[in-house]
Structures are given as structure tokens and as C-alpha cells.
Enzyme design. Structure first.
Site, PDB file in Angstrom:
ATOM      1  N   LYS A   1       0.843  -1.205   0.000  1.00  0.00           N
ATOM      2  CA  LYS A   1       0.000   0.000   0.000  1.00  0.00           C
ATOM      3  C   LYS A   1       0.875   1.251   0.000  1.00  0.00           C
ATOM      4  O   LYS A   1       1.568   1.533   0.960  1.00  0.00           O
ATOM      5  CB  LYS A   1      -0.920   0.036   1.223  1.00  0.00           C
ATOM      6  CG  LYS A   1      -1.988   1.115   1.051  1.00  0.00           C
ATOM      7  CD  LYS A   1      -2.550   1.661   2.316  1.00  0.00           C
ATOM      8  CE  LYS A   1      -1.726   2.743   2.960  1.00  0.00           C
ATOM      9  NZ  LYS A   1      -1.670   4.022   2.241  1.00  0.00           N
TER      10      LYS A   1
ATOM     11  N   GLU B   1      10.243   0.639  10.339  1.00  0.00           N
ATOM     12  CA  GLU B   1      11.256   1.675  10.138  1.00  0.00           C
ATOM     13  C   GLU B   1      10.539   2.989  10.390  1.00  0.00           C
ATOM     14  O   GLU B   1       9.669   3.387   9.621  1.00  0.00           O
ATOM     15  CB  GLU B   1      11.812   1.574   8.710  1.00  0.00           C
ATOM     16  CG  GLU B   1      13.181   2.207   8.593  1.00  0.00           C
ATOM     17  CD  GLU B   1      13.102   3.642   8.147  1.00  0.00           C
ATOM     18  OE1 GLU B   1      12.999   4.517   9.028  1.00  0.00           O
ATOM     19  OE2 GLU B   1      13.125   3.877   6.934  1.00  0.00           O
TER      20      GLU B   1
ATOM     21  N   CYS C   1      13.555  10.443   7.060  1.00  0.00           N
ATOM     22  CA  CYS C   1      13.522   9.878   8.416  1.00  0.00           C
ATOM     23  C   CYS C   1      14.878   9.975   9.094  1.00  0.00           C
ATOM     24  O   CYS C   1      14.966  10.128  10.299  1.00  0.00           O
ATOM     25  CB  CYS C   1      13.035   8.436   8.374  1.00  0.00           C
ATOM     26  SG  CYS C   1      13.899   7.444   7.176  1.00  0.00           S
TER      27      CYS C   1
ATOM     28  N   GLU D   1      10.295  14.784  15.707  1.00  0.00           N
ATOM     29  CA  GLU D   1      10.570  14.831  14.274  1.00  0.00           C
ATOM     30  C   GLU D   1       9.728  15.938  13.640  1.00  0.00           C
ATOM     31  O   GLU D   1       8.509  15.945  13.787  1.00  0.00           O
ATOM     32  CB  GLU D   1      10.171  13.465  13.684  1.00  0.00           C
ATOM     33  CG  GLU D   1      10.605  13.257  12.286  1.00  0.00           C
ATOM     34  CD  GLU D   1      10.372  11.808  11.839  1.00  0.00           C
ATOM     35  OE1 GLU D   1       9.309  11.256  12.133  1.00  0.00           O
ATOM     36  OE2 GLU D   1      11.268  11.261  11.174  1.00  0.00           O
TER      37      GLU D   1
END
Ligand code: NAI
Length: 794
Positions: free
Chosen positions: A192, A266, A300, A397
Site C-alpha cells: 500500500k 522503520e 527519516c 521529528e
């Protein structure tokens, strides 16, 4: 403008990439895409579509199917049907398919790059020169593994049907990271894509058709988070691989806890970019440009926390500002653009919100005076200095072109600051002193360390995080293992559900224990025997009811003390591999010396024959791990740049172990010894069936030079201590061996800090068979790979 004038201004002219081919491709599909299931296009079951936009100008690119659980079901069925044939193909034939995909990616590279830039907003320079070449490299590399698989992994088999969910920041590259290893190892896949960036995955579906990939091997179901959730929850999925936010990763861990789905995650990062005063500052500043302004900072592993040695902070900040002023921000299809568009309005809002909060918390904000395009979603490169280490912009983040700068004085302080987040994905160290750089690299809690370089990736070098950045690796040999299991494991029978502990026969733990009782063991914490906090012991009886002794009833407090002791046992973590081996050999020697007495006691609980075998195989098992201690080495990779990447097998840290009930001695040794061999410290809960084994074990450790705290042993009821172990923030992993219900609770309860969980999935393990109960499989779970990239040359 005349040439003479151009020489004076040195202005860039527009250099737009032609989007015609991509537009034609979209038009050929009438700008409307169904789902790619079983090798063909299908309309979504519910008939719903959503739009995908070009974030650089807000224009609609196409309508894309919104997959529902019915669509996911159809895709999983297609993947399941395709699995037996795909897996049975010879390695060479599978290798050819992967090779064909690699060739097709190269052949269509320009179309893919333009499409990626249009859908995501990233500069064409990056999609053309970085993303798409890395995609091709990933398929080539894994075509190679497909070819070698049977020879290199003869004892493994594929997981089965894998569900893969990817984010929007590197759409096609993340697809490659997922699909290439899955296919190379013989799995079939349902993928997906992210809702903001589905187009290149759909183009890839066409490449699968062009390569003649058998129908059902790759299925692409577009949609949003609900589609992803349906995939995660589908009962016929064997493994979920996810890249995205930590929050969703946590939800997926929870949603898969009660299943046997393997999981790799991850997740996010807040990676430190450490610059020492002896660094080549100009190179470091160029590194920063790639570290935080690459892909608009939507990376990331972005080097989003700048840690500068105090003495160079001022000149460095000034150099950074100068460089920021030269960054060109604008339409990403322009080949001379450095910073393109932010993927979507919500992401832009999020960046703006977080920066505002950072300023409120005391940060100083600097941005170059750059005009932003009138249309589309843009955010200027941003430097936040004077950031407090606890500020939101230092801890969370942002996923935008925003750098948060802080200072440090000593290498030690740099390491402390660097490790002071819940994440551990990547890090950069800049110093001309290679000794200092490597020493710091070894101490950083991160899956990747780039020394004097940044954001380098290669299919041969595993990538993945420590702590809340997730677990599992993508790329390299270790990445392949995420898609396979030992052959025997899936076929192992299920353990019968453990009977609820009989109403505990609690005995007040007084010095005046009834004299007739044979033995009262203690807890073993920090190298010392300890009384339980509860002040109670439990009676331990033989199968025919004879009282064998008493074991302490451990509780939360005891576990906490044990974790503290394990954390303090740095001597073990720092011991050399040779020393660890020596200590383990010594344990084996002492076990051999006490053979008769231990067999004598253990016989009462498990019978003489099993007791003898547990001790004898146990001695051998310790020998094996003593042997492994200085042999489970890492690797040195040769990525296609002037770099080496040193892949180190690092211990996970402090690990909680729930030992199997059925083999009190051998089960304990089979789990604790591999962990010790590679330098972990352990908090073990001894076999519930015969916890008295703790007494024999600590005598063994006490006489074998094992430093206090390296192993701590708690006895009692697993149901009472599991929660504390699973939720403990200072434990890095949990190994839980028990029945299905126990291992499901271990997974469910450890979502908080996303602890790594490794279990027997409730299956029977034949502890006496060294082919299954010993070796690399255990060592691989006892370590995590850290890749340290070091450039060479002038
Ligand atoms: P996200 O984690 O929500 O989305 C990633 C993927 O997961 C998408 O395909 C999405 O459809 C899917 N998803 C969402 N909810 C799901 C669920 N409950 N079950 C299964 N799949 C689900 O990330 P999002 O919302 O796009 O971005 C939010 C923040 O996450 C970003 O600002 C960034 O901080 C972080 N992020 C981190 C990434 C990384 O590579 N580490 C990538 C993308 C986002």
C-alpha cells in the site's frame, strides 16, 4: 540579458525538465487508476477514488482508487494463490525476474523521476540522480541474492504473503526497499503506497506486467490509513513491513500482537549531526545541506539536530547562514533547484506549527530572504539556534527543512546529547581525527553512523533503527533475514496453554522457614543473592506433589532492581569478545564439575533422563556460545562510492528474558548464553515449573567470574512480572518463550517504548536439538547491525 551581464550576475536561468512524457502517461490512463491485483487493473470494490496533487502548484494529477478491506482481501487472496508457484521457482528464474525489473526501472528512469517529482514535490535533481538510481540498484542487488539464496540460506524459507506499507517521502525507493527483498526470498506481496504519492507505485505495477511477473506476486492497493489498517489486520498475512511515523508503528505493533505476523518497523528519527572543532567546516556545511535540506528535510534519517563544539559555533553558524542564502527554492522540475515543495498542506502546517512552538520555547529563528513561489506548498530552509535540548524542536521529528542547533563542549557531552532522544535511526560525526570519530560512532545509539559524510545509502548496507526508530533492517544480508524464517519454525507444534498457576502456596519468607524444607533459593540481583520485595516465597513441588523447596515470589520492585543492576553492569558490555568467551567456558567447566548434584536436584522436577540431558547438552550449549563470542563478527561493505561501511553486530543492550518452563536449565542457557556471548546484560525470569534452578545457576555464575549484574535472575509467576518487563523503559528488548497467550501479551504490552520482542510464537522448541535451539538465529536476534560509513581518499 546579454552574456556579459550574465557573467556579472551569475543568475541561473530556468532549466525546466519537460513533463510531457509523464503527462502523456497520466493521460493514457485517463488520469484515473484502479488497483493492481492479480496482475491486472481492477476498479475498487466500493467505487471510491481520491485525488493526488502536484504540491508544487496544487494542480490535480490523477484520481486514484481508495482500497477497502474487500480490495485488500482480494489482493491477499491473489498473493496467497501465487505464493506456492513463486516460491517453488528456481533461484535463477526468480533472479531473472528481479533483474528484468531492475532493467525496466533503468529503461523508464526519466519517466519515473519526473512522475516522482510531480507527485511528491522533490527536486528533479534528487529523483533523477538519487531516488531512481537507488531503486534500480536495489533490484539488481536483490536479483543477486535471489540467485544465491538456496546456497547461502539453505535452512530458511520465505515468510509467505507479506503486507507492506510505505510513506510518501521516497515513494518508489521505499517500494523497492520492500518489494525487492520480499520477492528475492520467495514471498509474494501486497503493497500500500502513501496516499499523497501513489503514482510511481502504479507505474511500477506496469513494469511488473512488462517484466511478465506472474500474476499475484506483486499487488498494489492504494488508499489511506484505513486501507493500511485493513492490510495489517488481514488474517492471511504472514509479515508486515512498515515505514512511517512512530505513532502508526506503535498502532501496528499493537494490532499484530495477538497474531503470528512477523514485523519490521522503520520509523521516525531525530538524528544528530555532530561537528567537532577539528572538522573540515566547509565540508561539514556541505554535508549539512544534504543532511537536512535534502528532500525538504522530509527524511527519516535527516540530520535535524546540529550539535556543534562550542569553540566553533559562531564561525560555523555564519558559514551555515551563508550557504543557506545560496540554496535555491522553487519549482522542483527545474533542474537547478535545491529545495522543492513540501508534500502536502498538512505537512506544511505541521512544520509551521512546530517551528512556532520552538521559537516560543526560546529558539532563535533564521531564514534566508528568499522569495517563495506564489502557488504550491513551500517552506524556506530554517535554522533554529539556542535550542534547549528538551524543546519540542530538539526532541520531535519535524520532517521539514528545519535545523535545530545546540552546542557541546566534550566528546562525552556530544554523545550524551546525541543519545538524548527516544529515537536512534542515524547520526553524523564530523572530525578530522578518525580515532575520535570512530570512538564516538561506537557510542551512538543509531543504526547508521556517517563519518565525515551524510545520507549515503546502498542496497548492500542495512538501514534501520534503534529504540523508537523501529526494528529490523532493510538492505544487506540482515534485511533479507526479515523476509525468511528457519524452515522448522513454522512447522513446530503449538505448546499447550500453560495452566494458570495453581493457587500459590505462599510461604512467609522468614528466617524461620520450616526446617524440613530442602532448599530455599534467593533472587540473584547485581551479583548478590537477594530476598524478594514481597517477603513471600512460593512452594515448588514435583509433578507428584513432593515439596522440593521454595522460590522467592518476585514482583515489580525486584524486576526494577534487576534492570538497574543490569544497566550498571557495563563491565560486561565493555569486556572484549575474548574475555566473554573465557567467562562462558569457565561457566561450562563449573557446570561440568557440579553435574551430579544438579542432575540429582533437577531430576525431582523433570525426571532423571531429562535432567541428565539438560546438564550434558547445557554444557555443550555454553561451549558453543563461548565459541561464538569471538566469531559472530560483522562485515565490511564496499558500496559503490569511495566509502567503506563497517557493519558491526552490536549487542541490543539490556534484555528481559522469560525462560521456557519445560526445560528449566537448558531453556535458560539456550536463551541467556547467546545474549551474554555478544555482550548484552540480562534480566531473566527462571522456569515457572522449576524456579529452584536459579540457585544452581547463580552458584555457577558466582564461581565463573561473571561480573555482577551481567545476569540477574528473578523467580515467581510470569503473569505477575511480564507487564513490568514489557513496559520497562530501560529494557531494550524482551525475549519471551511461553504459550501463545503469554507471547501475545508480551507483544501487546511492549508497544510503549517499541521494545524489540522476540518470541517462540507459542511453539514448541526442541531445546535438545542443537540444529534448532542454537546458533546464528539466536545470535542474530541478540544483536543489531550498526553501519558506520567512512570515506577514504583525499
Ligand atoms: P503515517 O505514518 O501516517 O503514514 C505512513 C503510511 O502508513 C501511509 O501509507 C499511511 O496511509 C499508512 N497508515 C496510516 N495509518 C495507518 C494505520 N493505522 N495502519 C496502517 N497503515 C497506516 O505518516 P504521515 O501521516 O504521512 O506523516 C506524519 C508524520 O510522520 C510526518 O510528519 C513525519 O514526522 C512522520 N513520517 C515519518 C516517515 C519516516 O520515514 N520515518 C515517513 C512518513 C512520515
Amino acid at each position: 540579458m546579454s552574456i556579459a551581464e550574465k557573467f556579472v550576475t551569475m543568475e541561473y536561468g530556468p532549466a525546466p525538465e519537460d513533463p510531457k512524457e509523464a503527462a502523456n502517461w497520466l493521460d493514457r490512463h485517463e488520469r484515473r487508476f484502479g488497483l493492481f491485483v492479480n496482475g491486472d487493473w481492477q476498479a475498487p470494490a466500493a467505487g471510491a477514488y481520491f485525488d493526488t496533487f502536484d504540491p508544487s502548484n496544487g494542480e490535480k494529477l490523477a484520481s486514484v482508487a481508495q482500497g477497502t478491506s474487500a480490495d485488500i482481501d482480494a489482493a491477499v487472496k491473489a498473493a496467497r494463490a501465487a505464493f506456492p508457484k513463486w516460491r517453488a521457482l528456481t533461484p535463477h528464474v526468480r533472479a531473472r525476474y528481479l533483474y528484468a525489473l531492475a532493467r525496466l526501472v533503468q529503461k523508464h528512469s526519466r519517466l519515473l523521476a519526473v512522475l516522482e517529482t510531480m507527485d511528491n514535490g522533490k527536486p528533479i535533481r534528487e529523483s533523477r540522480d538519487i531516488d531512481i538510481p537507488l531503486v534500480a540498484r536495489h533490484f539488481y542487488y536483490h536479483a543477486g541474492w535471489a540467485q544465491l539464496l538456496h546456497r547461502e540460506f539453505p535452512e530458511h524459507e520465505p515468510c509467505g504473503v507479506v503486507g507492506q506499507i510505505i510513506p510518501w517521502n521516497f515513494p518508489l525507493l521505499m517500494l523497492a526497499w520492500k518489494i525487492a527483498p520480499a520477492l528475492a526470498t520467495g514471498n509474494t506481496a501486497v503493497l500500500k503506497p502513501a496516499e499523497f504519492t501513489p503514482l510511481t507505485a502504479l507505474a511500477f505495477a506496469e513494469l511488473c506486467q512488462e517484466a511478465g511477473l506472474p500474476p499475484g506476486v506483486v499487488n498494489i492497493v492504494t488508499g489511506d490509513g484505513t486501507t493500511g489498517e485493513a492490510l495489517v489486520k488481514h488474517p492471511d498475512i504472514d509479515k508486515i513491513a512498515f515505514t512511517g511515523s512512530t505513532e502508526v508503528g506503535r498502532a501496528i505493533r499493537g494490532a499484530t500482537a495477538a497474531s503470528h505476523k512477523q514485523l519490521s518497523l522503520e520509523l521516525g528519527g531525530k538524528s544528530p549531526f555532530i561537528i567537532f572543532d577539528d572538522a573540515d567546516l566547509d565540508s561539514a556545511v556541505e554535508g549539512l545541506v544534504d543532511g537536512i535540506w535534502f528532500n525538504q528535510g522530509q527524511v527519516c534519517c535527516a540530520g535535524s539536530r546540529l550539535l556543534m563544539q562550542e569553540s566553533i559555533a559562531e564561525p560555523l553558524i555564519s558559514k551555515i547562514r551563508d550557504r543557506m542564502s545560496t540554496l535555491r527554492i522553487g519549482p522542483p522540475l527545474d533542474k537547478a533547484i535545491d529545495i522543492g515543495a513540501i508534500v502536502a498542506r498538512v505537512q506544511l502546517d505541521r512544520i509551521q506549527r512546530m517551528v512556532a512552538q520552538g521559537i516560543e520555547e526560546g529558539a532563535t529563528c533564521w531564514q534566508p530572504q528568499t522569495a517563495l513561489p506564489a502557488r504550491g506548498f513551500y517552506y524556506p530552509p530554517t535554522l533554529l539556534s539556542n535550542v534547549h535540548p528538551t524543546s519540542i524542536v530538539a526532541q520531535q521529528e519535524i520532517f521539514g527543512p528545519v535545523l535545530a542547533a545546540m552546542t557541546f563542549r566534550t566528546p562525552r557531552e556530544a554523545v550524551e546529547l546525541a543519545n538524548n532522544t527516544v529515537y536512534g535511526l542515524a547520526s553524523c560525526v564530523w572530525s578530522e581525527n578518525i580515532n575520535v570519530a570512530l570512538q564516538v560512532a561506537a557510542q551512538l545509539k543509531a543504526g547508521v553512523v556517517w563519518v565525515n559524510c551524510t545520507n549515503l545509502f546502498d542496497a548492500a548496507c542495512g538501514f534501520g533503527g534503534y529504540r523508537e526508530s523501529g526494528y529490523g533492517r532493510e538492505g544487506g544480508r540482515e534485511g533479507l533475514l526479515e523476509y525468511m524464517e528457519p524452515k522448522w519454525f513454522k512447522r513446530a507444534p503449538t505448546l499447550p496453554a500453560a495452566a494458570a498457576p495453581a493457587t500459590p502456596q505462599l510461604v512467609r519468607d522468614a528466617e524461620s522457614t520450616v526446617p524440613a524444607i530442602d532448599r530455599t533459593v534467593k533472587l540473584y540481583i547485581g551479583g548478590k543473592q537477594a530476598r524478594p520485595d514481597s517477603g513471600y516465597s512460593i512452594e515448588v513441588r514435583s509433578p507428584d506433589g513432593v515439596l522440593l523447596g521454595e522460590a522467592p515470589l518476585g514482583n515489580r520492585k525486584d524486576i526494577r532492581n534487576a534492570v538497574e543492576a543490569a544497566r550498571r553492569a557495563e563491565a560486561w558490555a565493555k569486556a572484549t569478545a575474548h574475555n566473554r568467551a573465557q567467562v562462558l567456558y569457565y561457566c561450562a567447566e563449573n557446570l561440568a564439575l557440579r553435574r551430579a548434584e544438579i542432575i540429582n536436584r533437577l531430576s525431582a522436577a523433570v525426571g532423571k533422563e531429562q535432567a541428565e540431558r539438560e546438564v550434558d547438552v547445557g554444557i555443550e550449549r555454553i561451549f558453543s556460545y563461548a565459541a561464538w563470542a569471538d566469531k559472530f563478527d560483522g562485515a565490511v561493505h564496499n558500496p559503490p562510492f569511495r566509502n567503506i561501511a563497517i557493519a558491526m553486530n552490536e549487542p541490543i543492550g539490556t534484555v528481559g528474558v522469560i525462560c521456557p518452563a519445560e526445560a528449566p536449565l537448558l531453556g535458560f542457557l539456550s536463551l541467556v548464553m547467546p545474549l551474554l556471548a555478544v555482550g548484552n546484560t540480562v534480566v531473566a525470569v527462571a522456569s515457572e515449573k522449576y524456579p529452584l534452578i536459579a540457585g544452581d545457576l547463580y552458584q555457577l555464575f558466582d564461581t565463573s567470574d561473571l561480573p555482577g549484574g551481567a545476569v540477574n535472575i528473578v523467580t515467581g509467576y510470569v503473569s505477575q512480572v511480564l507487564k513490568t518487563i514489557a513496559e520497562h523503559d530501560d529494557l531494550d528488548a524482551i525475549w519471551c518463550y511461553g504459550d501463545e497467550a503469554t507471547v501475545a501479551s508480551a507483544k501487546a504490552m511492549s508497544t510503549g517504548n517499541l521494545k524489540q520482542v522476540w518470541t517462540n510464537e507459542g511453539r514448541v522448541i526442541d531445546w535438545f536439538d542443537s540444529k534448532v535451539a542454537e546458533g546464528r538465529w539466536f545470535l542474530e536476534h541478540a544483536t543489531q547491525v550498526k553501519n558506520i560509513w567512512v570515506p577514504y581518499g583525499e
